[in-house]
Design an enzyme around this catalytic site. Structure first.
Site, short mmCIF file in Angstrom:
data_model
loop_
_atom_site.label_atom_id
_atom_site.label_comp_id
_atom_site.label_asym_id
_atom_site.label_seq_id
_atom_site.Cartn_x
_atom_site.Cartn_y
_atom_site.Cartn_z
N ASN A 1 0.93 -1.20 -0.09
CA ASN A 1 -0.04 0.03 -0.04
C ASN A 1 0.83 1.24 -0.04
O ASN A 1 0.65 2.21 -0.55
CB ASN A 1 -0.95 0.08 0.99
CG ASN A 1 -0.43 -0.04 2.57
OD1 ASN A 1 0.86 -0.72 2.60
ND2 ASN A 1 -0.88 0.52 3.48
N SER B 1 -1.17 -7.69 7.65
CA SER B 1 -2.26 -8.09 8.49
C SER B 1 -1.65 -8.74 9.69
O SER B 1 -0.81 -9.03 10.05
CB SER B 1 -3.08 -8.96 7.54
OG SER B 1 -2.66 -10.25 7.40
N GLU C 1 4.11 -4.08 12.69
CA GLU C 1 3.15 -3.15 12.60
C GLU C 1 2.10 -3.63 11.65
O GLU C 1 2.02 -3.97 10.54
CB GLU C 1 3.75 -1.98 12.02
CG GLU C 1 2.86 -0.63 11.83
CD GLU C 1 2.09 -0.44 10.79
OE1 GLU C 1 0.51 -0.88 10.92
OE2 GLU C 1 2.50 0.03 9.71
N CYS D 1 -3.27 1.42 6.98
CA CYS D 1 -3.30 0.98 8.35
C CYS D 1 -4.02 1.97 9.25
O CYS D 1 -4.70 1.82 9.97
CB CYS D 1 -2.28 0.42 8.69
SG CYS D 1 -1.67 -1.18 7.78
#
Length: 466
Positions: A132, A208, A229, A263
């Site tokens: 991302n 995830s 993270e 996130c």
């Protein structure tokens, strides 16, 4: 075998890359180990200079790197340029502060002894990174760890192989030695073997919580340090005295940045009853005003989702939420056009335990909740297994800070969207992971904090620094 990267806006193949073979992987691991033995002894000032040069390389190739991100994962081109600049910033930050962060700490102890804590690199560190923010996530790891004297091996997401190779080339062009930073184009099924390799001294993952559990289990069984993270379902709390114009404007940005695939994006909008109707009306209107389209177009606000299958997962979460009694105020269906496009979507009346309440929705979907007051807002904000970021909106800054301190999160912002900053530690609690990146905390995650005790004869000058 080969890996193809595809443009999610068009479905066209961007480029093709050869996977890293088992033989090449072994060679890369061995070279990284050999390079570490020299790199760890390289003066920190020289490592800082190379990191500063990496910032220059990034800026010189900013347009090329931005276009690559946009082509491989659909990020709007303006946001891609911003990402390149942020990577240059983190390089410059550690180029300026690394020596300070890694300097010995002199600790007062016995009067006839000199006691020091030294911060020494561990060795080759494996970084497992997501698609991302395909440059920023990697540089957030690489800058502090390379300047600390570690070497890095990158297992990037399979849909951004071009970004992975480009980052490797950036460090090479900046003058880092061969083996200091290496991209491994391998599948997820090979990660466990790499973590288990005796030459790997630590592992960090951004991804995830499911992936985090798997990596933590493997790293734990090998007694290797890990930093995770993981996902988030950040609350965005709107109190009755919130500055509404700025609040709504930022709420839209906080939910839709990076096509909603962040996130730390705001995902659960928790609004007290007194201003709920006003906020919802203005929020829906502003969400609807965003331009969805070609991410390479300067006028586009929202591009495609990074992959078709990811969009399908997102839509399934929306459908299940609606089946359980939620209401859709905007969007809610994949767009009728080529590419993995999902529109800005607003859900209300979301039932407890529906996906939009207790799962991470990784796309441009906002859940808006009505609560009676501040206390209920805090309770709802914390009613999640995630704990990455949170924000609160109010005209009373003392009140805002008081509420922020009660959030169960790794970061809490008052009248600002949640974001990472090289100067501040970044990470989460609960199912959002553990450990910290960035700032002094980040550079010290993968070092050996070694106590050194030097005993002197009674009365001998110890040289302690007061």
């Amino acid at each position: 075998m080969s890996i193809e990267s595809q443009n999610p806006a068009t479905g066209e193949v961007v480029d093709t890359f050869d996977e890293t073979s088992a033989e090449d992987r072994e060679e890369h691991l061995e070279r990284a180990t050999e390079t570490f033995e020299e790199w760890r002894e390289t003066p920190v000032e020289h490592r800082q200079q190379l990191l500063s040069t990496a910032a220059d390389v990034l800026r010189d190739g900013a347009e090329e790197y931005a276009q690559l991100m946009t082509e491989e994962m659909g990020k709007p081109i303006g946001q891609a340029r911003d990402e390149v600049e942020k990577c240059a910033w983190v390089c410059e930050y550690y180029a300026e502060h690394a020596a300070e962060f890694l300097a010995d700490d002199f600790v007062a102890g016995e009067p006839d002894a000199r006691t020091v804590v030294a911060y020494q690199p561990l060795g080759p560190i494996l970084a497992i990174m997501p698609w991302n923010f395909p440059f920023w996530q990697v540089f957030r790891f690489a800058a502090p760890n390379l300047v600390a004297g570690n070497v890095g091996l990158l297992k990037h997401a399979s849909n951004v192989p071009g970004c992975a190779k480009a980052i490797e080339d950036i460090f090479r062009e900046a003058g880092f030695p061969e083996g200091a930073f290496t991209s491994l184009l391998i599948g997820s099924d090979e990660v466990e073997d790499v973590i288990g390799d005796d030459r790997i001294q630590g592992v960090t993952l951004t991804g995830s919580d499911g992936a985090g559990r798997a990596v933590a289990e493997t790293a734990g069984s090998e007694l290797k340090k890990s930093v995770l993270e993981l996902g988030g379902s950040d609350p965005f709390v709107v109190l009755e005295d919130a500055p509404m114009e700025k609040t709504v404007e930022t709420a839209v940005q906080a939910r839709l940045i990076n096509n909603g695939q962040s996130c730390i994006a705001a995902k659960r909008f928790i609004v007290v009853d007194d201003v709920y109707d006003e906020f919802l009306e203005r929020f829906v209107e502003e969400m609807d005003a965003q331009t969805v389209g070609d991410p390479s177009d300067e006028e586009t606000d929202i591009g495609p989702q990074a992959r078709e299958d990811l969009m399908e997962v997102l839509h399934g979460q929306v459908e299940e939420t609606l089946e359980k009694g939620g209401e859709c105020r905007l969007g809610g269906e994949p767009m009728d056009r080529d590419g993995a496009f999902y529109p800005p979507t607003v859900l209300t009346d979301v039932p407890d335990e529906a996906p939009a309440d207790d799962e991470e929705l990784f796309g441009p979907v906002a859940s808006v909740f009505r609560v009676p007051d501040e206390e209920a807002a805090i309770e709802k904000a914390n009613a999640t297994r995630f704990g990455l970021g949170a924000s609160v909106w109010t005209d009373d800054l003392e009140r805002g800070e008081r509420v922020a301190r009660r959030f169960e999160s790794g970061a809490a912002f008052v009248n600002e969207l949640v974001k990472s900053d090289p100067r501040l530690p970044f990470g989460g609690v609960k199912d959002s992971g553990y450990g910290r990146e960035l700032a002094r905390d980040g550079i010290r995650e993968f070092v050996n904090a070694k106590t050194i005790w030097v005993q002197h004869d009674a009365g001998e000058e110890t040289g302690m620094v007061e």
